[in-house]
Design an enzyme around this catalytic site. Structure first.
Site, PDB file in Angstrom:
ATOM      1  N   HIS A  14       0.819  -1.210   0.000  1.00  0.00           N
ATOM      2  CA  HIS A  14       0.000   0.000   0.000  1.00  0.00           C
ATOM      3  C   HIS A  14       0.859   1.269   0.000  1.00  0.00           C
ATOM      4  CE1 HIS A  14      -4.191   0.698  -0.148  1.00  0.00           C
ATOM      5  NE2 HIS A  14      -4.452   0.930   1.119  1.00  0.00           N
ATOM      6  N   ASN A  32      -9.187   3.443  -1.152  1.00  0.00           N
ATOM      7  CA  ASN A  32      -9.687   4.392  -0.153  1.00  0.00           C
ATOM      8  C   ASN A  32      -8.938   5.724  -0.143  1.00  0.00           C
ATOM      9  OD1 ASN A  32     -11.811   2.800   0.758  1.00  0.00           O
ATOM     10  ND2 ASN A  32     -10.498   1.707   2.190  1.00  0.00           N
ATOM     11  N   ASN A  73      -6.814   6.333   4.383  1.00  0.00           N
ATOM     12  CA  ASN A  73      -8.238   6.657   4.265  1.00  0.00           C
ATOM     13  C   ASN A  73      -8.546   8.141   4.402  1.00  0.00           C
ATOM     14  OD1 ASN A  73      -8.425   3.919   4.091  1.00  0.00           O
ATOM     15  ND2 ASN A  73      -9.583   3.648   5.980  1.00  0.00           N
ATOM     16  N   ASP A  86      -1.046   2.554  -5.293  1.00  0.00           N
ATOM     17  CA  ASP A  86      -1.042   1.141  -5.656  1.00  0.00           C
ATOM     18  C   ASP A  86      -2.398   0.796  -6.259  1.00  0.00           C
ATOM     19  OD1 ASP A  86      -2.735  -0.376  -3.224  1.00  0.00           O
ATOM     20  OD2 ASP A  86      -1.824   1.525  -2.643  1.00  0.00           O
TER      21      ASP A  86
END
Length: 192
Positions: free
Chosen positions: A19, A114, A66, A93
């Site tokens: 991530h 997100n 997020n 990603d």
């Protein structure tokens, strides 16, 4: 001034996670530009540099994935970025793309990401360029959250360097030639 934002999660435990490819690419771009991404601004680490003769601000939001839009919204307002479609590039990603595949886009949905969802929500628009780097697992996984937060295996780190090199060239192409030309050059080709 172009804003180049790499998405990731702050903290040493996430440094090598799938991530965090956005952070990894920002670090590579900063190294190549002789810039340091260390100044704290708007809940982000930022650094200034020049890529392909264009002044850029390299950004790593420190709000966790997020909430990436919180940091970016503040930076867009602070820099009076009137047209994000022309002056903003986001690197993330992409779980839907095979590992090593790069996809350049001029705009688009969050695609389930997100961090992108947060940025789109904050800006109220999907109209900004992006470079997405594939992290899709070779085999189905039942826990995608764990997969994206797991570290990239050491056995894939040599391949990762090649992927980041190619992704950095894609960013340079976007800045030099525009997103449409970069799309035709970089989309769909998988790093071998």
């Amino acid at each position: 001034m172009r804003l180049i934002v790499g998405l990731g999660n702050p903290g040493a435990e996430y440094e090598w996670s799938r991530h965090n490819l956005g952070f990894m690419l920002i670090d590579k771009l900063a190294h190549e530009a002789g810039a340091e991404v260390t100044k704290r601004e708007c809940s982000a680490l930022v650094g200034r540099g020049s890529i392909e003769g264009i002044e850029v601000k390299l950004i790593k939001p420190q709000t966790f994935m997020n909430l990436s839009g919180v940091a970016l919204g503040c930076l867009v307002a602070r820099h009076k970025l009137i047209n994000p479609a022309e002056n903003l590039l986001v690197i993330s990603d992409d779980l839907a793309l095979p590992f090593g595949t790069i996809r350049v886009r001029a705009r688009g949905s969050a695609g389930g990401h997100n961090g992108l969802k947060s940025i789109i929500g904050t800006l109220g628009s999907e109209e900004f360029s992006r470079v997405r780097i594939g992290i899709q697992p070779e085999h189905p996984t039942g826990d995608t959250k764990r997969f994206v937060l797991d570290s990239i295996p050491r056995s894939s780190r040599d391949q990762l360097e090649e992927i980041l090199d190619r992704s950095a060239r894609a960013v340079g192409a976007i800045l030099r030639d525009g997103v449409l030309k970069a799309m035709s050059e970089y989309n769909g080709e998988k790093q071998t």
